[in-house]
Design an enzyme around this catalytic site. Structure first.
Site, PDB file in Angstrom:
ATOM      1  CE1 TYR A 166     104.815  20.402  42.581  1.00 41.36           C
ATOM      2  CE2 TYR A 166     103.176  18.650  42.485  1.00 41.36           C
ATOM      3  CZ  TYR A 166     104.161  19.344  43.174  1.00 41.36           C
ATOM      4  OH  TYR A 166     104.475  18.961  44.459  1.00 41.36           O
ATOM      5  CE  LYS A 170     107.570  18.077  43.032  1.00 38.77           C
ATOM      6  NZ  LYS A 170     108.822  18.390  43.755  1.00 38.77           N
TER       7      LYS A 170
HETATM    8  N1  LIG Z   1     103.117  19.364  50.875  1.00 41.09           N
HETATM    9  C1  LIG Z   1     102.799  18.266  50.164  1.00 41.09           C
HETATM   10  O1  LIG Z   1     101.820  17.538  50.457  1.00 41.09           O
HETATM   11  C2  LIG Z   1     103.633  17.874  48.984  1.00 41.09           C
HETATM   12  C3  LIG Z   1     103.171  16.826  48.165  1.00 41.09           C
HETATM   13  C4  LIG Z   1     103.955  16.405  47.110  1.00 41.09           C
HETATM   14  C5  LIG Z   1     105.178  17.032  46.875  1.00 41.09           C
HETATM   15  N2  LIG Z   1     105.582  18.068  47.658  1.00 41.09           N
HETATM   16  C6  LIG Z   1     106.888  18.682  47.370  1.00 41.09           C
HETATM   17  O2  LIG Z   1     107.610  18.820  48.558  1.00 41.09           O
HETATM   18  C7  LIG Z   1     108.481  19.960  48.479  1.00 41.09           C
HETATM   19  C8  LIG Z   1     108.254  20.884  49.666  1.00 41.09           C
HETATM   20  O3  LIG Z   1     106.935  21.404  49.595  1.00 41.09           O
HETATM   21  P1  LIG Z   1     106.185  22.130  50.814  1.00 41.09           P
HETATM   22  O4  LIG Z   1     104.842  21.540  50.868  1.00 41.09           O
HETATM   23  O5  LIG Z   1     107.035  22.149  52.004  1.00 41.09           O
HETATM   24  O6  LIG Z   1     106.022  23.596  50.179  1.00 41.09           O
HETATM   25  P2  LIG Z   1     106.463  25.032  50.711  1.00 41.09           P
HETATM   26  O7  LIG Z   1     105.932  26.008  49.716  1.00 41.09           O
HETATM   27  O8  LIG Z   1     106.107  25.195  52.134  1.00 41.09           O
HETATM   28  O9  LIG Z   1     108.066  24.955  50.614  1.00 41.09           O
HETATM   29  C9  LIG Z   1     108.783  25.098  49.424  1.00 41.09           C
HETATM   30  C10 LIG Z   1     109.947  26.019  49.682  1.00 41.09           C
HETATM   31  O10 LIG Z   1     110.746  26.110  48.491  1.00 41.09           O
HETATM   32  C11 LIG Z   1     111.202  27.444  48.378  1.00 41.09           C
HETATM   33  N3  LIG Z   1     111.548  27.747  46.987  1.00 41.09           N
HETATM   34  C12 LIG Z   1     110.693  27.889  45.944  1.00 41.09           C
HETATM   35  N4  LIG Z   1     111.368  28.164  44.823  1.00 41.09           N
HETATM   36  C13 LIG Z   1     112.688  28.191  45.152  1.00 41.09           C
HETATM   37  C14 LIG Z   1     113.873  28.434  44.419  1.00 41.09           C
HETATM   38  N5  LIG Z   1     113.830  28.687  43.111  1.00 41.09           N
HETATM   39  N6  LIG Z   1     115.065  28.377  45.070  1.00 41.09           N
HETATM   40  C15 LIG Z   1     115.120  28.125  46.404  1.00 41.09           C
HETATM   41  N7  LIG Z   1     114.004  27.913  47.157  1.00 41.09           N
HETATM   42  C16 LIG Z   1     112.804  27.941  46.531  1.00 41.09           C
HETATM   43  C17 LIG Z   1     110.033  28.292  48.873  1.00 41.09           C
HETATM   44  O11 LIG Z   1     110.438  29.598  49.249  1.00 41.09           O
HETATM   45  C18 LIG Z   1     109.501  27.453  50.022  1.00 41.09           C
HETATM   46  O12 LIG Z   1     110.049  27.850  51.271  1.00 41.09           O
HETATM   47  C19 LIG Z   1     108.175  20.596  47.117  1.00 41.09           C
HETATM   48  O13 LIG Z   1     109.096  20.135  46.158  1.00 41.09           O
HETATM   49  C20 LIG Z   1     106.787  20.080  46.786  1.00 41.09           C
HETATM   50  O14 LIG Z   1     106.529  20.093  45.400  1.00 41.09           O
HETATM   51  C21 LIG Z   1     104.838  18.502  48.705  1.00 41.09           C
END
Ligand SMILES: NC(=O)c1ccc[n+]([C@@H]2O[C@H](COP(=O)([O-])OP(=O)(O)OC[C@H]3O[C@@H](n4cnc5c(N)ncnc54)[C@H](O)[C@@H]3O)[C@@H](O)[C@H]2O)c1
Length: 290
Positions: A166, A170
């Site tokens: 990951y 990223k």
């Molecule tokens: N939540 C955090 O603290 C955090 C921290 C750092 C980075 N992020 C990044 O932020 C973004 C959103 O994360 P989140 O926390 O809302 O997670 P989440 O799992 O709630 O949302 C991610 C969404 O992406 C969708 N998804 C996954 N693979 C896919 C694909 N191949 N095509 C289309 N849709 C797809 C999933 O169905 C899901 O609804 C991600 O890129 C994650 O890596 C989140």
């Protein structure tokens, strides 16, 4: 008048979590939104088709906003092209892209299978490429420019145990932003990098969070305003920059290099060791890069 009145925004992975909050806020601010989501579990297995995306669309429309659903997989070139097509078929243009879709397959490095490596890199890094490329070309060819936010993570920028796959993906996204911001200048395409921190299904079981009420400031709806700022004209002067947007607020993350040891003559490894205080933080003088 809303901040995004008359604009069309594509948000990937917007069937839940952060993406859903962006979609709802952008629609409230006047944007017509393409809500993309493949459905599926946190580790990328399974698919709920576009049911998750459609639910968010129904809620936006019920609240008086404009949105359409798309259930394509961001990690394929056909998926990226079809997401743009959904925007053009429904609204005839695109002004904003937020690459947000993501999955997790955490394990310590020696235990990550090739499949877990490949899938995580494919969804995040190739998925960002596959979605940016058609939108980039459209913005360029139509001379309109636009704004993009590509989602990185503290895991890639600072490091985090158990997330080499990951973190590598990223950090790659951070690199994409740095280059795209330079190439986008002449086309008026602004590209920013986001390192979010939020309470979602991705993070709700992190150590210290299980069984606890989430900090309200970490809920996606309290992170979304920082991302609205990034895509809107309020950030018109900023491209190529990375913002951390978390429960602690909004702040820039920047690459730094020390002025370092530079004797101006051939040197030995021992010379470098003897001048370590000039080479390494925190004692060495900083030079901001970029
Ligand atoms: N939540 C955090 O603290 C955090 C921290 C750092 C980075 N992020 C990044 O932020 C973004 C959103 O994360 P989140 O926390 O809302 O997670 P989440 O799992 O709630 O949302 C991610 C969404 O992406 C969708 N998804 C996954 N693979 C896919 C694909 N191949 N095509 C289309 N849709 C797809 C999933 O169905 C899901 O609804 C991600 O890129 C994650 O890596 C989140």
């Amino acid at each position: 008048m809303g901040l995004l009145e008359g604009k069309v925004a594509i948000i990937t992975g917007a069937g839940g979590g952060l993406g859903e909050a962006y979609a709802k806020l952008f629609a409230k601010e006047g944007a017509s939104v393409v809500v993309n989501d493949l459905g599926g579990a946190r580790d990328g297995s399974g698919t709920g088709a576009s049911a998750a995306a459609q639910k968010v669309v129904d809620e936006i429309v019920a609240a008086g906003g404009k949105a359409v659903a798309n259930g394509d997989d961001v990690s394929t070139m056909a998926g990226g092209e079809n997401i743009l097509k959904t925007a053009l078929d429904a609204y005839g243009q695109v002004d904003i892209l937020v690459c947000n879709a993501g999955i997790l397959r955490d394990k310590s490095f020696g235990n990550i299978s090739e499949q877990d490596w490949d899938l995580v890199v494919k969804v995040h890094l190739k998925g960002t490429y596959a979605c940016v490329l058609p939108v980039w070309k459209w913005m360029k060819d139509n001379g309109k420019g636009g704004s993009m936010v590509l989602t990185s993570s503290g895991s890639g920028l600072f490091g985090n145990f158990g997330q080499t796959n990951y973190g590598a993906a990223k950090a790659g996204i951070y690199g994409m932003v740095r280059v795209l911001a330079i190439e986008g200048r002449k086309y008026n395409i602004r590209v920013m990098c986001l390192a979010p921190g939020a309470y979602t299904r991705m993070t709700s079981d992190l150590p210290g969070r299980i069984g606890k009420e989430p900090d309200p400031m970490s809920l996606p709806e309290n992170i979304a305003p920082g991302v609205l700022f990034m895509v809107s004209d309020l950030a018109a002067d900023h491209s190529g920059k990375t913002l951390g947007v978390t429960s602690r607020g909004v702040g820039e993350i920047k690459m730094m290099q020390t002025k370092g040891y530079s004797p101006g003559r051939p040197y030995t490894a021992q010379d470098v060791a003897e001048n370590a205080a000039s080479v390494f933080f925190p004692n060495a003088e900083a030079r901001v890069v970029g």
